[in-house]
Design a protein around this motif. Sequence first.
Motif, PDB file in Angstrom:
ATOM      1  N   VAL A   5       0.853  -1.184   0.000  1.00  0.00           N
ATOM      2  CA  VAL A   5       0.000   0.000   0.000  1.00  0.00           C
ATOM      3  C   VAL A   5       0.889   1.234   0.000  1.00  0.00           C
ATOM      4  O   VAL A   5       1.703   1.416   0.905  1.00  0.00           O
ATOM      5  CB  VAL A   5      -0.920   0.037   1.239  1.00  0.00           C
ATOM      6  CG1 VAL A   5      -1.783   1.303   1.211  1.00  0.00           C
ATOM      7  CG2 VAL A   5      -1.791  -1.216   1.304  1.00  0.00           C
ATOM      8  N   ILE A  12      -7.042   6.730   2.462  1.00  0.00           N
ATOM      9  CA  ILE A  12      -7.313   5.491   1.728  1.00  0.00           C
ATOM     10  C   ILE A  12      -6.262   4.437   2.041  1.00  0.00           C
ATOM     11  O   ILE A  12      -6.579   3.256   2.242  1.00  0.00           O
ATOM     12  CB  ILE A  12      -7.372   5.773   0.217  1.00  0.00           C
ATOM     13  CG1 ILE A  12      -8.508   6.752  -0.090  1.00  0.00           C
ATOM     14  CG2 ILE A  12      -7.564   4.484  -0.577  1.00  0.00           C
ATOM     15  CD1 ILE A  12      -9.880   6.292   0.388  1.00  0.00           C
ATOM     16  N   GLY A  13      -4.997   4.851   2.109  1.00  0.00           N
ATOM     17  CA  GLY A  13      -3.938   3.890   2.404  1.00  0.00           C
ATOM     18  C   GLY A  13      -4.110   3.231   3.756  1.00  0.00           C
ATOM     19  O   GLY A  13      -3.968   2.004   3.889  1.00  0.00           O
ATOM     20  N   ILE A  85      -1.851  -1.505  -3.898  1.00  0.00           N
ATOM     21  CA  ILE A  85      -2.820  -0.412  -3.801  1.00  0.00           C
ATOM     22  C   ILE A  85      -2.034   0.889  -3.830  1.00  0.00           C
ATOM     23  O   ILE A  85      -1.314   1.211  -2.885  1.00  0.00           O
ATOM     24  CB  ILE A  85      -3.639  -0.480  -2.490  1.00  0.00           C
ATOM     25  CG1 ILE A  85      -4.284  -1.858  -2.310  1.00  0.00           C
ATOM     26  CG2 ILE A  85      -4.675   0.633  -2.456  1.00  0.00           C
ATOM     27  CD1 ILE A  85      -5.334  -2.194  -3.322  1.00  0.00           C
ATOM     28  N   HIS A  86      -2.156   1.641  -4.898  1.00  0.00           N
ATOM     29  CA  HIS A  86      -1.398   2.884  -5.042  1.00  0.00           C
ATOM     30  C   HIS A  86      -2.289   4.069  -4.699  1.00  0.00           C
ATOM     31  O   HIS A  86      -3.102   4.529  -5.508  1.00  0.00           O
ATOM     32  CB  HIS A  86      -0.849   2.997  -6.459  1.00  0.00           C
ATOM     33  CG  HIS A  86      -0.122   4.278  -6.735  1.00  0.00           C
ATOM     34  ND1 HIS A  86       0.540   4.995  -5.767  1.00  0.00           N
ATOM     35  CD2 HIS A  86       0.023   5.000  -7.894  1.00  0.00           C
ATOM     36  CE1 HIS A  86       1.071   6.076  -6.290  1.00  0.00           C
ATOM     37  NE2 HIS A  86       0.756   6.107  -7.576  1.00  0.00           N
ATOM     38  N   ALA A  87      -2.119   4.568  -3.470  1.00  0.00           N
ATOM     39  CA  ALA A  87      -2.939   5.679  -2.988  1.00  0.00           C
ATOM     40  C   ALA A  87      -2.116   6.917  -2.664  1.00  0.00           C
ATOM     41  O   ALA A  87      -2.676   7.935  -2.239  1.00  0.00           O
ATOM     42  CB  ALA A  87      -3.730   5.244  -1.757  1.00  0.00           C
ATOM     43  N   MET A 130      -5.546   4.690  -7.316  1.00  0.00           N
ATOM     44  CA  MET A 130      -6.558   5.617  -6.818  1.00  0.00           C
ATOM     45  C   MET A 130      -6.472   6.910  -7.609  1.00  0.00           C
ATOM     46  O   MET A 130      -5.660   7.783  -7.341  1.00  0.00           O
ATOM     47  CB  MET A 130      -6.312   5.892  -5.329  1.00  0.00           C
ATOM     48  CG  MET A 130      -7.391   6.725  -4.649  1.00  0.00           C
ATOM     49  SD  MET A 130      -8.936   5.844  -4.377  1.00  0.00           S
ATOM     50  CE  MET A 130      -9.970   6.511  -5.701  1.00  0.00           C
ATOM     51  N   THR A 132      -8.915  10.073  -9.647  1.00  0.00           N
ATOM     52  CA  THR A 132      -9.804  11.123  -9.140  1.00  0.00           C
ATOM     53  C   THR A 132     -10.805  11.541 -10.206  1.00  0.00           C
ATOM     54  O   THR A 132     -10.528  11.445 -11.415  1.00  0.00           O
ATOM     55  CB  THR A 132      -8.986  12.356  -8.705  1.00  0.00           C
ATOM     56  OG1 THR A 132      -9.865  13.436  -8.387  1.00  0.00           O
ATOM     57  CG2 THR A 132      -8.055  12.820  -9.822  1.00  0.00           C
ATOM     58  N   SER A 250     -14.196   5.535   3.312  1.00  0.00           N
ATOM     59  CA  SER A 250     -12.972   4.861   2.873  1.00  0.00           C
ATOM     60  C   SER A 250     -13.090   3.334   2.921  1.00  0.00           C
ATOM     61  O   SER A 250     -12.492   2.638   2.096  1.00  0.00           O
ATOM     62  CB  SER A 250     -11.780   5.328   3.714  1.00  0.00           C
ATOM     63  OG  SER A 250     -12.057   5.237   5.096  1.00  0.00           O
TER      64      SER A 250
END
Length: 351
Positions: A5, A12-13, A85-87, A130, A132, A250
């Motif tokens: 993450v 979000i992370g 997960i790229h936040a 993630m 927008t 979230s």
Amino acid sequence: MQVLVTGSSGLIGSEAVSFFDAMGFSVTGVDNNMRADFFGPKGDTQWNRQRLEAQCRRFRHLTLDIRDRTAVDQVFKSHRFDIVIHAAAQPSHDLAAKRPFDDFDVNAVGTLNLLEACRRHMPEAVFIFMSTNKVYGDGPNRIAIKEQETRWDFDDPAYTHGIDEAFPIDQCLHSIFGASKVAADVLTQEYGRYFGMNTGVFRGGCLTGPHHSGVELHGFLSYLVATAVAEGEYTVFGYKGKQVRDQIHSYDVINAFWHFAQAPRPGEVYNLGGGKENAASLLECIDLVAEATGRRPKLTYSDEHRIGDHICYYTDLRKFKAHFPGWQLTHTLSQIIEKMTCGAPHTTHSV
């Protein structure tokens, strides 16, 4: 299962860390607290990192800047991840204009560094970005709207359910932030379509929850709650305070990621927000906060709206629900606000 993450101390992370840790997965979090650099002490996320380290048994933290290509590559070279997960992001319109190199290097180049490292060392992993809704720029402002007593709303039957993924992303004003996120968004799609990687792009609306280290420049609902509880000053920027956003907790965001990870569609794009049912104007949100807390912020009004800002935006969720019918929203807008009021000192996404 192993999960990476980025931006693991952010809203979000950190939700992703808690979600996957609770499932029994091993979670590696990458964060360098750059939010404090962007926004000052109020943006500091160290408290959230410490909370995760105390509560999550399978979590380990790495202090790493995703702009550092060599360091990013080394992480992927020396570990194995099933889900990424790229936040991590620079999330502010206003700050992007003041620091355009930092904005683009974090949002676009950082995303490229992660995608390429993933392709080189574990191309079979699921990579979730993630994005927008700001990739649509101010295009939604061209939709016919109607003014009501407390809000603006779409006045075109084509947008009864909100904005869907077919809405155009070019030939409009984005802000520098929106442009850098477009670059990262399209890159992630391309690594799915061109290289066949299991990438997914989620264009978030107003993402919110009680673990947000938000500020005036980024953190609309949670910043509003914190300001109202303190009965502090809150500036309304343009549109009479009737601008509309849809709010999504979230947890519901990460649950959507998990549904995608179990049956990925390479290069797919989804709009993700609270939808029409969780949409409200700024004025309406102030009333909801007042109902929950008995307090209101001291409002000041500015006729100047933020560049590229949406007058009305809520998410058409039909595509994601059709692809993943087992997913649904679990938090209403009132429930979101209620949870925030229980953690108001740290409840601070921007209209």
